[in-house]
Design a protein around this motif. Structure first.
Motif, PDB file in Angstrom:
ATOM      1  N   PRO A  69       0.832  -1.205   0.000  1.00 23.27           N
ATOM      2  CA  PRO A  69       0.000   0.000   0.000  1.00 23.27           C
ATOM      3  C   PRO A  69       0.867   1.257   0.000  1.00 23.27           C
ATOM      4  O   PRO A  69       2.052   1.220   0.340  1.00 23.27           O
ATOM      5  CB  PRO A  69      -0.792  -0.120   1.306  1.00 23.27           C
ATOM      6  CG  PRO A  69       0.106  -0.925   2.205  1.00 23.27           C
ATOM      7  CD  PRO A  69       0.812  -1.904   1.293  1.00 23.27           C
ATOM      8  N   GLN A  70       0.259   2.361  -0.379  1.00 24.60           N
ATOM      9  CA  GLN A  70       0.966   3.629  -0.313  1.00 24.60           C
ATOM     10  C   GLN A  70       1.241   3.961   1.148  1.00 24.60           C
ATOM     11  O   GLN A  70       0.346   3.868   1.982  1.00 24.60           O
ATOM     12  CB  GLN A  70       0.142   4.723  -0.980  1.00 24.60           C
ATOM     13  CG  GLN A  70      -0.050   4.486  -2.464  1.00 24.60           C
ATOM     14  CD  GLN A  70      -0.956   5.501  -3.121  1.00 24.60           C
ATOM     15  OE1 GLN A  70      -1.257   6.535  -2.543  1.00 24.60           O
ATOM     16  NE2 GLN A  70      -1.408   5.200  -4.330  1.00 24.60           N
ATOM     17  N   PRO A  71       2.462   4.340   1.484  1.00 31.29           N
ATOM     18  CA  PRO A  71       2.849   4.479   2.891  1.00 31.29           C
ATOM     19  C   PRO A  71       2.433   5.833   3.464  1.00 31.29           C
ATOM     20  O   PRO A  71       2.333   6.826   2.741  1.00 31.29           O
ATOM     21  CB  PRO A  71       4.374   4.373   2.833  1.00 31.29           C
ATOM     22  CG  PRO A  71       4.710   5.014   1.517  1.00 31.29           C
ATOM     23  CD  PRO A  71       3.594   4.626   0.576  1.00 31.29           C
ATOM     24  N   PRO A  72       2.207   5.897   4.786  1.00 31.08           N
ATOM     25  CA  PRO A  72       2.069   7.208   5.427  1.00 31.08           C
ATOM     26  C   PRO A  72       3.442   7.877   5.474  1.00 31.08           C
ATOM     27  O   PRO A  72       4.438   7.241   5.821  1.00 31.08           O
ATOM     28  CB  PRO A  72       1.573   6.862   6.834  1.00 31.08           C
ATOM     29  CG  PRO A  72       2.061   5.464   7.070  1.00 31.08           C
ATOM     30  CD  PRO A  72       2.067   4.783   5.733  1.00 31.08           C
ATOM     31  N   LEU A  73       3.500   9.118   5.094  1.00 31.24           N
ATOM     32  CA  LEU A  73       4.792   9.814   5.017  1.00 31.24           C
ATOM     33  C   LEU A  73       4.891  10.931   6.051  1.00 31.24           C
ATOM     34  O   LEU A  73       5.642  11.892   5.877  1.00 31.24           O
ATOM     35  CB  LEU A  73       4.980  10.389   3.605  1.00 31.24           C
ATOM     36  CG  LEU A  73       5.053   9.349   2.485  1.00 31.24           C
ATOM     37  CD1 LEU A  73       5.115  10.028   1.125  1.00 31.24           C
ATOM     38  CD2 LEU A  73       6.253   8.419   2.667  1.00 31.24           C
ATOM     39  N   ASP A  74       4.117  10.767   7.160  1.00 30.56           N
ATOM     40  CA  ASP A  74       4.128  11.803   8.183  1.00 30.56           C
ATOM     41  C   ASP A  74       5.048  11.469   9.350  1.00 30.56           C
ATOM     42  O   ASP A  74       5.012  12.119  10.391  1.00 30.56           O
ATOM     43  CB  ASP A  74       2.710  12.039   8.703  1.00 30.56           C
ATOM     44  CG  ASP A  74       2.033  10.738   9.144  1.00 30.56           C
ATOM     45  OD1 ASP A  74       2.664   9.671   9.019  1.00 30.56           O
ATOM     46  OD2 ASP A  74       0.872  10.804   9.595  1.00 30.56           O
ATOM     47  N   GLY A  75       5.882  10.455   9.190  1.00 29.68           N
ATOM     48  CA  GLY A  75       6.819  10.086  10.246  1.00 29.68           C
ATOM     49  C   GLY A  75       8.095  10.888  10.155  1.00 29.68           C
ATOM     50  O   GLY A  75       8.137  11.987   9.579  1.00 29.68           O
ATOM     51  N   PRO A  76       9.183  10.351  10.705  1.00 31.77           N
ATOM     52  CA  PRO A  76      10.470  11.052  10.633  1.00 31.77           C
ATOM     53  C   PRO A  76      10.882  11.267   9.180  1.00 31.77           C
ATOM     54  O   PRO A  76      10.626  10.424   8.321  1.00 31.77           O
ATOM     55  CB  PRO A  76      11.429  10.085  11.335  1.00 31.77           C
ATOM     56  CG  PRO A  76      10.561   9.202  12.170  1.00 31.77           C
ATOM     57  CD  PRO A  76       9.269   9.080  11.436  1.00 31.77           C
ATOM     58  N   PRO A  77      11.507  12.394   8.880  1.00 35.51           N
ATOM     59  CA  PRO A  77      11.923  12.647   7.500  1.00 35.51           C
ATOM     60  C   PRO A  77      12.950  11.607   7.047  1.00 35.51           C
ATOM     61  O   PRO A  77      13.791  11.173   7.834  1.00 35.51           O
ATOM     62  CB  PRO A  77      12.528  14.052   7.552  1.00 35.51           C
ATOM     63  CG  PRO A  77      12.875  14.267   8.981  1.00 35.51           C
ATOM     64  CD  PRO A  77      11.874  13.502   9.780  1.00 35.51           C
ATOM     65  N   PRO A  78      12.876  11.203   5.797  1.00 31.44           N
ATOM     66  CA  PRO A  78      13.803  10.177   5.304  1.00 31.44           C
ATOM     67  C   PRO A  78      15.194  10.747   5.063  1.00 31.44           C
ATOM     68  O   PRO A  78      15.363  11.949   4.834  1.00 31.44           O
ATOM     69  CB  PRO A  78      13.160   9.741   3.994  1.00 31.44           C
ATOM     70  CG  PRO A  78      12.449  10.970   3.516  1.00 31.44           C
ATOM     71  CD  PRO A  78      11.934  11.646   4.752  1.00 31.44           C
ATOM     72  N   ALA A  79      16.171   9.842   5.098  1.00 35.80           N
ATOM     73  CA  ALA A  79      17.532  10.239   4.720  1.00 35.80           C
ATOM     74  C   ALA A  79      17.637  10.414   3.222  1.00 35.80           C
ATOM     75  O   ALA A  79      18.439  11.221   2.736  1.00 35.80           O
ATOM     76  CB  ALA A  79      18.533   9.188   5.201  1.00 35.80           C
ATOM     77  N   GLY A  80      16.827   9.668   2.497  1.00 34.78           N
ATOM     78  CA  GLY A  80      16.905   9.770   1.043  1.00 34.78           C
ATOM     79  C   GLY A  80      15.708   9.154   0.356  1.00 34.78           C
ATOM     80  O   GLY A  80      14.924   8.409   0.960  1.00 34.78           O
ATOM     81  N   ILE A  81      15.582   9.490  -0.903  1.00 35.63           N
ATOM     82  CA  ILE A  81      14.523   8.988  -1.781  1.00 35.63           C
ATOM     83  C   ILE A  81      15.201   8.307  -2.959  1.00 35.63           C
ATOM     84  O   ILE A  81      16.018   8.927  -3.655  1.00 35.63           O
ATOM     85  CB  ILE A  81      13.630  10.151  -2.272  1.00 35.63           C
ATOM     86  CG1 ILE A  81      13.006  10.892  -1.086  1.00 35.63           C
ATOM     87  CG2 ILE A  81      12.581   9.644  -3.234  1.00 35.63           C
ATOM     88  CD1 ILE A  81      12.828  12.369  -1.341  1.00 35.63           C
ATOM     89  N   ILE A  82      14.897   7.047  -3.173  1.00 34.16           N
ATOM     90  CA  ILE A  82      15.524   6.265  -4.240  1.00 34.16           C
ATOM     91  C   ILE A  82      14.507   6.033  -5.345  1.00 34.16           C
ATOM     92  O   ILE A  82      13.433   5.483  -5.101  1.00 34.16           O
ATOM     93  CB  ILE A  82      16.038   4.918  -3.710  1.00 34.16           C
ATOM     94  CG1 ILE A  82      17.056   5.127  -2.589  1.00 34.16           C
ATOM     95  CG2 ILE A  82      16.655   4.093  -4.840  1.00 34.16           C
ATOM     96  CD1 ILE A  82      17.345   3.867  -1.791  1.00 34.16           C
ATOM     97  N   VAL A  83      14.831   6.443  -6.548  1.00 29.23           N
ATOM     98  CA  VAL A  83      13.952   6.252  -7.700  1.00 29.23           C
ATOM     99  C   VAL A  83      14.610   5.233  -8.636  1.00 29.23           C
ATOM    100  O   VAL A  83      15.754   5.449  -9.081  1.00 29.23           O
ATOM    101  CB  VAL A  83      13.701   7.574  -8.444  1.00 29.23           C
ATOM    102  CG1 VAL A  83      12.842   7.346  -9.677  1.00 29.23           C
ATOM    103  CG2 VAL A  83      13.049   8.593  -7.513  1.00 29.23           C
TER     104      VAL A  83
END
Length: 263
Positions: A69-83
């Protein structure tokens, strides 16, 4: 060897190629006087028409796309985004002198949107040439060019341009960013491709947060409707078949721990 073998075998196992080949073989056999040739050609052509018109591809895609499922993104900010790569047409782009994104463009736009949402995160594009015989253009460089045009700070972009498939995406990206325990890394790829991608990143020891995009099915009853666009129906069938065959092949070769990785 696995990369070369997968490329060669896919040419003959892709459903559309297989059915066209059977139709051609049946036509040639019929011309040679074999009575079964016409039946084979008719059956193959009928199968092409039915697979294109009926929702076979969508129904094969849905379990893949619904797995994560599409994740909730309201947690701790990520270190990075991998595409993950694979969205850019290197041949046309190199010939025309501009970034060309015919399919899976949402991977790139979603990466740019996430980078705006999380301004402290790195934005990583992983993908080199997956051509078997020759290399044209630079997919990773094209991705950075597009992101910069969309307003992404170029200093935040990291490129991994040596990988040829998803397994190499996982290992080479891990070696590039050196993820630390407790860090969040968001993985962006097409929803149908997410199960295999997560399985390979897990096998590489790289725990990621799946963020599926680029859906090809609605997840509703509309997926049961036939279509008059036979080409689109056959393309969906090939995309789905490639993923299911890939999952089986990667599990059989020990590259992933499960046939169908789950959250």
């Amino acid at each position: 060897m696995f990369f070369v073998l997968s490329k060669v075998l896919w040419v003959v196992t892709a459903p559309t190629n297989l059915l066209v080949g059977l139709a051609l073989a049946g036509a040639l056999a019929s011309l040679a006087g074999r009575r079964w040739g016409a039946r084979l050609a008719f059956g193959a052509v009928l199968a092409l028409l039915l697979c294109g018109a009926l929702p076979v591809g969508r129904l094969m895609l849905r379990p893949l796309e619904d797995r994560f499922p599409q994740p909730p993104l309201d947690g701790p900010p990520p270190a990075g985004i991998i595409v993950l790569g694979g969205a850019i047409d290197q041949v046309i782009g190199a010939a025309r002198g501009q970034v060309t994104v015919p399919d899976a463009a949402t991977r790139l736009t979603a990466g740019a949107a996430l980078s705006r949402r999380f301004p402290g995160a790195l934005l990583v594009y992983t993908g080199g040439s997956n051509a078997l015989l020759s290399e044209v253009g630079d997919e990773a460089a094209d991705a950075k060019r597009l992101w910069v045009d969309l307003g992404v700070d170029p200093d935040r972009v990291l490129l991994e341009r040596a990988s040829r498939n998803t397994e190499e995406n996982a290992h080479l990206t891990r070696d590039l960013v050196h993820p630390k325990p407790g860090q969040r890394w968001i993985l962006v790829t097409s929803a149908y491709h997410m199960p295999r991608s997560v399985g390979l990143f897990r096998a590489a020891g790289f725990d990621v947060v799946p963020d599926p995009v680029d859906y090809r099915s609605t997840g509703t009853a509309r997926d049961l409707a036939p279509t008059s666009d036979l080409g689109a129906g056959l393309r969906r069938l090939d995309v789905a078949a490639r993923e299911w065959i890939g999952l089986l092949a990667y599990r059989a070769s020990g590259r992933i721990a499960e046939v169908f990785p789950a959250p």
